[in-house]
Design an enzyme around this catalytic site. Structure first.
Site, PDB file in Angstrom:
ATOM      1  N   ARG A  35       0.801  -1.223   0.000  1.00 58.34           N
ATOM      2  CA  ARG A  35       0.000   0.000   0.000  1.00 58.34           C
ATOM      3  C   ARG A  35       0.842   1.285   0.000  1.00 58.34           C
ATOM      4  NH1 ARG A  35      -3.741  -1.074   4.944  1.00 58.34           N
ATOM      5  NH2 ARG A  35      -2.289  -2.780   5.288  1.00 58.34           N
ATOM      6  N   TYR A  47      40.825  28.329  -3.428  1.00 61.94           N
ATOM      7  CA  TYR A  47      40.962  27.136  -4.273  1.00 61.94           C
ATOM      8  C   TYR A  47      41.625  27.504  -5.586  1.00 61.94           C
ATOM      9  CZ  TYR A  47      39.274  22.844  -6.617  1.00 61.94           C
ATOM     10  OH  TYR A  47      39.174  21.654  -7.283  1.00 61.94           O
ATOM     11  N   ALA A 106      31.609  44.306   2.343  1.00 63.13           N
ATOM     12  CA  ALA A 106      30.668  43.624   1.453  1.00 63.13           C
ATOM     13  C   ALA A 106      31.387  43.019   0.248  1.00 63.13           C
ATOM     14  CB  ALA A 106      29.627  44.622   0.970  1.00 63.13           C
ATOM     15  N   GLY A 157       3.272 -15.219   7.015  1.00 66.26           N
ATOM     16  CA  GLY A 157       2.597 -14.780   8.239  1.00 66.26           C
ATOM     17  C   GLY A 157       3.577 -14.437   9.355  1.00 66.26           C
ATOM     18  N   SER A 188      35.491  46.747   0.907  1.00 69.11           N
ATOM     19  CA  SER A 188      34.502  45.983   0.131  1.00 69.11           C
ATOM     20  C   SER A 188      35.077  45.440  -1.165  1.00 69.11           C
ATOM     21  CB  SER A 188      33.326  46.897  -0.226  1.00 69.11           C
ATOM     22  OG  SER A 188      32.665  47.271   0.952  1.00 69.11           O
TER      23      SER A 188
HETATM   24  C1  UD1 Z   1      -0.631  -8.206  13.197  1.00 74.46           C
HETATM   25  C2  UD1 Z   1      -1.278  -9.065  14.293  1.00 74.46           C
HETATM   26  C3  UD1 Z   1      -2.480  -8.340  14.870  1.00 74.46           C
HETATM   27  C4  UD1 Z   1      -2.057  -6.987  15.382  1.00 74.46           C
HETATM   28  C5  UD1 Z   1      -1.377  -6.190  14.296  1.00 74.46           C
HETATM   29  C6  UD1 Z   1      -0.797  -4.921  14.882  1.00 74.46           C
HETATM   30  C7  UD1 Z   1      -0.880 -11.357  13.600  1.00 74.46           C
HETATM   31  C8  UD1 Z   1      -1.469 -12.572  13.001  1.00 74.46           C
HETATM   32  N1  UD1 Z   1      -1.670 -10.319  13.706  1.00 74.46           N
HETATM   33  O1  UD1 Z   1      -1.606  -8.115  12.149  1.00 74.46           O
HETATM   34  O2  UD1 Z   1      -3.047  -9.116  15.908  1.00 74.46           O
HETATM   35  O3  UD1 Z   1      -3.193  -6.287  15.867  1.00 74.46           O
HETATM   36  O4  UD1 Z   1      -0.283  -6.936  13.733  1.00 74.46           O
HETATM   37  O5  UD1 Z   1      -0.313  -4.087  13.875  1.00 74.46           O
HETATM   38  O6  UD1 Z   1       0.265 -11.376  14.000  1.00 74.46           O
HETATM   39  N2  UD1 Z   1       5.674  -9.768   8.588  1.00 74.46           N
HETATM   40  C9  UD1 Z   1       6.757 -10.492   8.210  1.00 74.46           C
HETATM   41  N3  UD1 Z   1       6.554 -11.679   7.573  1.00 74.46           N
HETATM   42  C10 UD1 Z   1       5.325 -12.170   7.321  1.00 74.46           C
HETATM   43  C11 UD1 Z   1       4.211 -11.401   7.704  1.00 74.46           C
HETATM   44  C12 UD1 Z   1       4.414 -10.205   8.341  1.00 74.46           C
HETATM   45  O7  UD1 Z   1       7.896 -10.105   8.435  1.00 74.46           O
HETATM   46  O8  UD1 Z   1       5.236 -13.242   6.742  1.00 74.46           O
HETATM   47  C13 UD1 Z   1       5.889  -8.477   9.250  1.00 74.46           C
HETATM   48  C14 UD1 Z   1       5.409  -7.324   8.396  1.00 74.46           C
HETATM   49  O9  UD1 Z   1       6.478  -6.809   7.626  1.00 74.46           O
HETATM   50  C15 UD1 Z   1       4.947  -6.328   9.444  1.00 74.46           C
HETATM   51  C16 UD1 Z   1       4.519  -7.195  10.631  1.00 74.46           C
HETATM   52  O10 UD1 Z   1       5.114  -8.457  10.425  1.00 74.46           O
HETATM   53  O11 UD1 Z   1       6.028  -5.537   9.873  1.00 74.46           O
HETATM   54  C17 UD1 Z   1       3.010  -7.305  10.795  1.00 74.46           C
HETATM   55  O12 UD1 Z   1       2.464  -7.971   9.676  1.00 74.46           O
HETATM   56  P1  UD1 Z   1       1.040  -7.635   9.121  1.00 74.46           P
HETATM   57  O13 UD1 Z   1       0.757  -8.546   8.009  1.00 74.46           O
HETATM   58  O14 UD1 Z   1       0.900  -6.199   8.882  1.00 74.46           O
HETATM   59  O15 UD1 Z   1       0.129  -8.070  10.370  1.00 74.46           O
HETATM   60  P2  UD1 Z   1      -1.322  -7.557  10.658  1.00 74.46           P
HETATM   61  O16 UD1 Z   1      -2.261  -8.228   9.756  1.00 74.46           O
HETATM   62  O17 UD1 Z   1      -1.351  -6.081  10.708  1.00 74.46           O
END
Ligand code: UD1
Ligand code: CA
Length: 494
Positions: A20, A426, A419, A120, A444
């Protein structure tokens, strides 16, 4: 180290692309207050003094590493502090992986772990397990939640007495965040994600910041057991809370000191909003110490600003890096001041650029002055409009009031530089010094061709091109003699 002297690790999740943001740059490299988001988190970690700092990267991996390494290379202090961790790392870490062989990353004390596919938050922590000590505890942070404070993280750590503590907050609009479920005794039972939440669960206003402190033993125990059987088919880190509860562990919660500490950045709008929230926080702290801002919404502090009492800052002034202002400093509109210290009762008139300079007390600068690195201005000196200085010292009470270039020069006390005077420092290859003694007067529009010395109390006639040293208390005039032709006829058109 933790309170119990168990090793403390920090895991910073930074693998997300940040779709985004609509950017070629990975999200954690976008800047807030002039600094990459991830560097905000790393600077906080530096103050926490963890034994190991692991950054999980994915999208734009090399770019993340290079930018962060370069950022700290240019910050000698930060680098020195972080390198302390590295020496401990290299002796304590029993496993080695490709991810942490990068030299400059090592100097930062960061262990980089790649998460090639973003499956995740739970999966992101899972991929660190080979690097994660079996004992002690870990703070789990996010590269895109930049403003979490040392104080808050210490409170979170203190709260972790049973194995898991998490940072939560009750908010007005919980949409999009994981909700904290509690039982009749108010004990945490689980976290449920927005997309998995029932209507009743969606009404819960206590949200998960995503920041936790967890015993490593539990991370090693629970993470391999995560499943992706949920609305997003992701491995949720939040599921470890339920697992801990099932094991009879009481989940502790802590609140951030300031609500903005748990704000994440997902798009440009949120980035801009968080920037303003942060700026308003910094301004608020300075106001408490007696600084007056003409408009708190029209000032930017990109670094650390330290100020005395009764300082006035007009609109559209930008402070970068470490800036110190004495008492009674008066700054008019539109200046950019970077890594400089400004003494008591200085007056900075509109639209000056001041970089890596040390200004004494009672100095007047501008309007439209450009002080480049290594400028030192003595007490009660004056640098006026359209004057540029570089690597130069201007003594007490001396004045360079209009249209001058002063480079590689040492100017004594009580000197008047007329002034349009230029130090010709240089020759196209080398830089040379100009020295002007106390009480000298430079007429000046003079050119002082360096290397050259102008003696104490000496006078240089206006329009001179000075190529040889001028002795103390003498007059030097070096310009074509004025001639006059009587009855001179101007050319006529052929
Ligand atoms: C997550 C939490 C949610 C919380 C929210 C706060 C989980 C499942 N959910 O949701 O409960 O309220 O953060 O902002 O944890 N990232 C990785 N690798 C991945 C996925 C994510 O490094 O595979 C990192 C992202 O770069 C980011 C952070 O983890 O910095 C959070 O990931 P994001 O997907 O934004 O989690 P949310 O859905 O916001
Ligand atoms: Ca998020």
């Amino acid at each position: 180290m933790t309170q119990s002297n168990q090793p403390l690790s920090i895991i910073i999740l930074s693998a997300g692309k940040g779709t985004r943001m609509q950017s070629a740059k990975p999200k954690v490299l976008q800047t807030l207050a002039g600094k990459p988001l991830l560097a905000h988190v790393l600077d906080t970690c530096k103050d926490i003094q963890a034994d190991k700092t692991i950054v999980v990267y994915g999208f734009g991996g090399e770019q993340v590493k290079t930018t962060i390494n370069d950022y700290y290379r240019m910050m000698p202090m930060a680098k020195a502090e972080l390198s302390r961790q590295t020496s401990e790392d290299s002796t304590s870490s029993s496993t080695s992986s490709e991810s942490n062989t990068d030299n400059s990353a090592c100097r930062l004390g960061i262990t980089w772990v790649e998460q090639a596919e973003q499956l995740g938050t739970g999966h992101a922590v899972q991929v660190t397990l080979d690097e994660l000590p079996k004992t002690g505890q870990s703070l789990i942070l996010y590269g895109d939640v930049p403003l979490v404070s040392v104080e808050t993280l210490q409170n979170l750590q203190t709260a972790n007495t049973q194995g898991v503590s998490m940072l939560t907050l009750t908010v007005n609009n919980p949409f999009g965040m994981g909700r904290i479920k509690r039982d009749a005794n108010d004990n945490v039972t689980a976290i449920v994600e927005q997309k998995d939440a029932s209507e009743a669960e969606q009404a819960i206003r206590e949200v998960n910041s995503g920041i936790y402190c967890v015993n490593n033993e539990l991370l090693h125990r629970y993470l391999p057991k995560l499943s992706n059987d949920n609305a997003q088919n992701e491995y949720y880190l939040t599921d470890i809370v339920k697992m801990a509860v099932d094991d009879g562990i009481m989940i502790a919660t802590a609140e951030p000191t300031h609500p903005f500490e748990i704000d994440g950045v997902n798009d440009r709008k949120q980035l801009a909003q968080l920037e303003r929230r942060w700026q308003s926080h910094l301004v608020g702290e300075l106001q408490k110490h007696g600084v007056q801002f003409a408009d708190p919404a029209r000032v930017d502090i990109r670094g650390t600003l330290t100020a005395g009492q009764d300082v006035f800052v007009d609109v559209n002034v930008v402070f970068e890096g470490d800036v110190t202002l004495g008492d009674n400093v008066y700054i008019e509109a539109g200046s950019v001041i970077t890594n400089s210290s400004i003494g008591n009762a200085c007056h900075i008139k509109p639209y000056c650029v001041i970089n890596e300079s040390i200004i004494g007390a009672g100095v007047d600068i501008g309007p439209f002055a450009h002080l480049r690195p290594n400028t030192e201005l003595g007490d009660n000196s004056k640098v006026g409009n359209f004057v540029e200085t570089k690597k130069s010292t201007i003594g007490k009470g001396s004045k360079v009031n209009h249209l001058s270039y002063i480079g590689d020069a040492t100017i004594g006390e009580g000197v008047n530089v007329g002034a349009g005077t230029i130090t010709c420092n240089y020759d196209g290859v080398n830089k040379s010094q100009t020295v002007i003694g106390d009480g000298a007067f430079i007429g000046s529009n003079s050119s002082l061709v360096a290397p050259v010395n102008i003696g104490k109390g000496a006078t240089v006639g206006a329009g001179s091109t000075i190529t040889k040293d001028v002795s103390d208390d003498t007059l030097a005039v070096a310009r074509g003699k004025q001639m006059q032709k009587d009855g001179w006829q101007r050319p006529t058109k052929k």
